[in-house]
Design an enzyme around this catalytic site. Structure first.
Site, PDB file in Angstrom:
ATOM      1  N   ASP A 169      -7.809  -6.942  74.291  1.00  0.00           N
ATOM      2  CA  ASP A 169      -8.903  -6.361  75.079  1.00  0.00           C
ATOM      3  C   ASP A 169     -10.262  -6.712  74.484  1.00  0.00           C
ATOM      4  OD1 ASP A 169      -9.284  -4.686  72.864  1.00  0.00           O
ATOM      5  OD2 ASP A 169      -8.615  -2.869  73.882  1.00  0.00           O
ATOM      6  N   ASP A 176     -20.909 -15.126  68.764  1.00  0.00           N
ATOM      7  CA  ASP A 176     -19.596 -15.742  68.982  1.00  0.00           C
ATOM      8  C   ASP A 176     -19.417 -16.874  67.971  1.00  0.00           C
ATOM      9  OD1 ASP A 176     -17.177 -16.647  70.126  1.00  0.00           O
ATOM     10  OD2 ASP A 176     -17.827 -16.161  72.144  1.00  0.00           O
TER      11      ASP A 176
END
Length: 280
Positions: free
Chosen positions: A109, A187
């Site tokens: 998730d 990221d």
């Protein structure tokens, strides 16, 4: 869908990169503009890729770490330290300056902090570096190999560890740079030859350059909301390749950012460092 892992191979003058959600390994030739999809036995959820010193691919995915033969695409299992955690998958992988492979896991998730951060040394011994991570992303290493960076994307924070390059001993976690309470998430990352950290900012429409002292130097805008990873390559290692994603974007958002999911390149006035191969 989800571009990742730009990795320049100087001997080939090619850039390797990935699609994690429609699992693919690509090889891009900047001289011709040709982008090949390479033959490989891939799972449903790819996470990252590096090379070993024999030129084989090592991939991380939803079932651990594996070697791939680049000629046949056949896969050989290495290790899966999270075999008992079906909710987790591996995400991102890099090799430090001495040839050790670092990779992290995340809950599927991308939020629940069940992930861990690992190091696989040249002898094949796996060590747990950290735990309770939402989504381990973007390992990167200082030019001298004495510092490792990584980001927990949901926490919007970049951390670092001091490393003994010879022994591989890792110091305690330190906060390196904290992003504010905004949508953007750090990221994939890389470093330049001057030791600056370059970070793709998911939902940020930019990549950021951060100084070795942790201060934000600048942002470089990109024409997509979801830049996912960065890596230097090209002539003199002077081009910054940027992978991007179309994953989760609405039709309206895609019309506003039609290059989402494309491989981009930028001249940011810096030179990169070649990424090492795994020494095991």
């Amino acid at each position: 869908m989800l571009g990742e892992g730009p990795l320049w191979r100087e001997a080939e003058r090619r850039l390797y990169w990935l699609d994690l959600r429609a699992p693919s390994i690509f090889r891009f030739d900047p001289a011709s503009g040709r982008n090949e999809t390479l033959k490989a036995s891939l799972p449903t959820g790819l996470g990252g890729m590096v090379f070993d010193r024999q030129g084989r691919w090592i991939v991380v995915d939803d079932s651990g770490l594996h070697r791939l033969d680049p000629k046949t695409g056949q896969r050989t299992d290495i290790i899966n330290p999270e075999a008992g955690r079906p909710e987790n998958s591996f995400n991102d992988a890099k090799v430090d300056r001495r040839g050790r492979l670092w990779t992290g896991s995340c809950n599927q998730d991308w939020v629940t902090p069940t992930g861990s951060f690992y190091m696989l040394d040249q002898a094949g011994t796996l060590s747990v570096i950290d735990r309770k991570i939402g989504c381990a992303n973007g390992p990167a290493f200082s030019p001298d190999g004495r510092r490792a960076y990584w980001t927990d994307s949901p926490a919007r924070e970049i951390y670092c560890y001091d490393i003994d390059p010879a022994s591989g001993a890792v110091g305690p976690r330190q906060s390196f740079h904290k992003f504010g309470a905004v949508a953007e998430q750090p990221d994939g990352m890389t470093v330049d030859a001057d030791g600056h950290l370059w970070v793709s900012l998911w939902d940020g429409w930019c990549v950021a350059q951060i100084r070795p002292d942790g201060k934000l130097e600048r942002r470089v805008k990109v024409p997509v909301p979801q830049p996912s990873a960065v890596g230097f390559g090209g002539e003199g290692m002077k081009q910054l390749f940027i992978t991007t994603a179309s994953l989760g974007l609405t039709d309206e958002q895609l019309r506003a950012s039609p290059l989402s999911g494309h491989l981009l390149v930028a001249d940011v006035g810096q030179r990169g460092i070649a990424e090492p191969d795994y020494g095991g």
